[in-house]
Design an enzyme around this catalytic site. Structure first.
Site, PDB file in Angstrom:
ATOM      1  N   HIS A 179      -1.200   1.560   7.435  1.00  0.00           N
ATOM      2  CA  HIS A 179      -2.233   1.597   6.048  1.00  0.00           C
ATOM      3  C   HIS A 179      -1.812   2.612   5.588  1.00  0.00           C
ATOM      4  CE1 HIS A 179      -4.545  -0.114   2.875  1.00  0.00           C
ATOM      5  NE2 HIS A 179      -4.433   0.818   2.708  1.00  0.00           N
ATOM      6  N   CYS A 230       1.055  -0.750   0.157  1.00  0.00           N
ATOM      7  CA  CYS A 230      -0.030   0.002  -0.013  1.00  0.00           C
ATOM      8  C   CYS A 230       0.593   1.125   0.261  1.00  0.00           C
ATOM      9  CB  CYS A 230      -1.203  -0.376   0.632  1.00  0.00           C
ATOM     10  SG  CYS A 230      -0.008  -0.174   2.568  1.00  0.00           S
TER      11      CYS A 230
END
Length: 738
Positions: A661, A111
């Site tokens: 994230h 990510c």
């Protein structure tokens, strides 16, 4: 291979001339992007990547076959495996979406890469450069600092697929492989930093696209009192003589760096190029800690407090802060880290608070007052264990194992009270809240019936008694042993242990505390120990006060960036006058700014032995970020660009130091609409969603270079919910998380 045409070329002709002839022979449209392969055998081909190379240097000879392929309309190549996720409902070829509004599949903790790529993809000048195939003429295959054009080509493939309007999501597997090949730190599928990936990628693209093929040596000159304008122009010219690419054109600006020697006051002024601004966040000198206070009162439940302590303080500062809330003198407190029913560490008063992490379970124990300590006291660390008996059927003997449970205790005990009988009474008193019996007496005899012990168990208890009890006079020893055994058959037995709660003592194990355990028989524990009560605690009023979210302005961060600082001992400056390294003062100022300004918010703080992520909300403007007050060059000439910027993209980081994230917000250059990119999932975004405490890297575009959207913004999103604002078919879009 049935469509083969022969042609003749001179050995001095370039590969580009060969490609031009092939395009003409096969009637290829002029705007098509092509690439050539040399058929080296029946089963393999080799790319003719450098179109400026001659036929001779490319090792082409008479009778060889050259194959030309054209890029597909969806940005892929016929010879490459599809790097897209297929739609199970409708054919991919039938999808027509907004170019650039395309997800990126998470390949496994990638990510960080997807977030960086989405921000760069929505940087108009860079993306248009690749979409117009301008990079093909500027690929640098000979630069020793570059990647032979491979990073630029892999990046171009991703951008062309994302902006083809034919994909919901693209799988950047080839790009990930290329990045790992040239930067080993990105090999594998570990979590990384999006800003570090951006730094590598921008540098790699620059070297792959550097228009300077032979870098000349340039000797740098000190300012020596010359005007800043003259020194700055000289520094920029020297930089461009060795570095000339679309990355320099788009992202590079100029710092002024001023160093002053603290001894001879020598002033050194240099002007240095930069690709992004890494600005610090104001760091609070205080820290909020949550701890549990365990009172001397055996009937009082532990109380959870929230205290404010100096970030660079010591354990004694924690005790002082807690003392104001409990009225217990700090000298009567011991701080410990409790983990898995034992003491992970017992801290001394002069230890640094940086050793204690926010996720640790910190207990502070009250000890008896100094005036009560007429003799030497021993600090006892008390563990609770459950003893389980089992029989070895091979030998026929019986043995036991122990399991820790509950919360441990710390007690200050006079050395004269360390006998088995005295400790039993003391421990029973301290367990009054959780043990259902009168602390001053043994339970009734009928409640103390236990299974008859084996001879081996009795021998083991005899050994424990001898180890725990001082030896009485010979004429009293049998009676003393009978008393001890009666106590040990009561509620629990007492055993000396090591810091891990194991019976085996560790040689040389010392420290401020002596460790003992009380062993409960499972039946006795079930009947007399209240586990539910043992887990209860009380929240102090300080826990009810909501923590204020720290908010700072982006301008404050930029001001901090330009503040005078003293160099650290690990990074001194060599003074040419003093002829030695000095801890000089350093000041950075902004001299000139690029077309696209990248601002990296330094949320990850590393100071001495402490590391933390700063979750402060940085208020940054979406429009009209004015740098005129920060530029050192105040009087701009008529030809100078303005210094106002608009936001175009944000890389976000959610989570802490060890995990998290990455996502991104970005404004589409064609329709002006903001989108939220979360790996392969793309949703519409409103402007009031963009400023959060997750913002990590900001992309600003200078206003005079911003092109008005060529397409109208979507008109049906104002009433969209989070569910129906997702783009693309739900059967196609998948969500990957780290």
């Amino acid at each position: 291979m049935e469509n083969v045409k022969p042609a003749q070329f001179s050995r001095t002709d370039s590969i580009r001339e060969l490609m031009t002839a092939m395009c003409h022979a096969f009637s290829v449209p002029p705007d098509s992007e092509c690439r050539l392969w040399m058929k080296s055998s029946d089963s393999s081909c080799e790319r003719l990547r450098n179109v400026h190379m001659s036929v001779l240097d490319a090792c082409l000879s008479s009778g060889m076959t050259v194959i030309m392929e054209m890029r597909n309309a969806d940005g892929t190549w016929p010879s490459s495996r599809p790097q897209i996720t297929r739609n199970s409902v409708e054919e991919q070829d039938s999808y027509r979406g907004q170019p650039g509004v395309c997800g990126l599949t998470n390949l496994g903790n990638t990510c960080f890469m997807n977030s960086a790529l989405q921000c760069l993809s929505n940087t108009p000048p860079l993306t248009e450069y690749f979409l117009q195939s301008s990079y093909l003429e500027e690929l640098n295959f000979t630069n020793p600092l570059g990647m032979k054009g491979e990073i630029a080509e892999a990046y171009a493939d991703v951008i062309k697929q994302m902006w083809s309007g034919r994909h919901y999501s693209v799988v950047p597997r080839v790009f990930k492989t290329k990045v790992g090949h040239f930067a080993s730190q990105f090999l594998g599928y570990q979590q990384h930093d999006s800003q570090e990936l951006l730094s590598f990628l921008l540098d790699g693209l620059h070297e792959d696209l550097n228009r300077v093929k032979n870098k000349e040596y340039i000797e740098l000159r000190d300012a020596d009192g010359r005007p800043d304008q003259e020194v700055a122009e000289e520094a920029w010219r020297n930089h461009r003589r060795r570095n000339d690419s679309v990355i320099i054109d788009t992202f590079h600006g100029l710092f002024k760096s001023t160093l002053v020697c603290p001894e001879c006051h020598k002033v050194s002024v240099t002007f240095d190029p930069f690709c992004y601004l890494s600005v610090p966040l104001p760091v609070s000198k205080e820290r909020i800690m949550e701890v549990f206070f365990v009172s001397l009162d055996p009937c009082a439940k532990p109380v959870q407090h929230r205290v404010v302590v100096p970030k660079a303080g010591k354990v004694s500062d924690l005790c002082s802060a807690l003392s104001e809330m409990t009225d217990v003198p700090p000298t009567q407190m011991v701080v410990a880290d409790v983990f898995n029913h034992r003491f992970y560490k017992v801290y001394s008063a002069d230890e640094s608070l940086s050793c204690i992490l926010d996720r640790d379970d910190i207990f502070v124990y009250e000890l008896s007052a100094p005036e009560e300590q007429q003799e030497e006291h021993v600090l006892l660390a008390l563990y609770l264990r459950e003893r389980s008996h089992y029989r070895d059927y091979g030998s026929g003997s019986s043995s036991y194992s122990t399991t820790l449970f509950g919360h441990p205790l710390l007690l200050g005990v006079p050395r004269s009270s360390c006998s088995q009988e005295a400790l039993y009474t003391l421990f029973l008193q301290r367990l009054a809240r959780t043990t259902e019996t009168d602390a001053s007496t043994d339970p009734p005899a009928e409640q103390l019936q236990q299974p008859r012990k084996t001879t081996e168990e009795e021998k083991e208890e005899d050994k424990q008694e001898e180890a725990c009890s001082p030896s009485p006079p010979a004429n009293e020893q049998p009676a003393k042993r009978r008393v001890c055994r009666k106590r040990r058959k009561s509620l629990f037995t007492i055993q000396a242990v090591n810091s891990n709660g194991m019976t085996e003592r560790v040689m040389g194990e010392g420290g401020s505390a002596q460790y003992v355990a009380i062993d409960w028989d499972p039946e006795m524990k079930k009947r007399f120990y209240n586990e539910n009560e043992a887990e209860k605690y009380v929240k102090d009023a300080s826990m009810e006060v909501p923590q204020q979210q720290t908010t700072v302005q982006l301008q404050e961060c930029i001001e901090l960036f330009t503040t005078v600082e003293t160099l650290e001992e690990e990074n001194p400056w060599y003074c040419p006058v003093c002829k030695k390294h000095q801890l000089a003062t350093k000041k950075l100022d902004l001299w000139s700014l690029p077309e696209v300004l990248i601002i990296h918010l330094k949320r990850f703080s590393y100071i001495k032995f402490t590391r933390e992520k700063l979750d402060s909300i940085v208020e940054f403007p979406l429009r009209d970020l004015d740098f005129s007050g920060f530029l050192l060059r105040k009087h701009l000439s008529d030809g100078e660009p303005p210094s106002c910027y608009d936001l175009i993209a944000v890389s976000n980081h959610y989570g802490g130091l060890r995990d998290g994230h990455y996502t991104s917000y970005a404004r589409n250059k064609d329709n002006g609409q903001w989108y939220y990119f979360d790996d392969s999932k793309v949703t519409y975004a409103q402007e009031d969603q963009i400023v959060t405490n997750a913002a990590y890297v900001l992309f600003y575009h200078r206003q005079d270079q911003i092109r008005k959207p060529t397409l109208p913004a979507p008109s049906d999103i104002t009433s969209c919910t989070d569910d129906d604002a997702e783009l693309g078919a739900s059967s196609y879009v998948t969500m990957e998380t780290d």
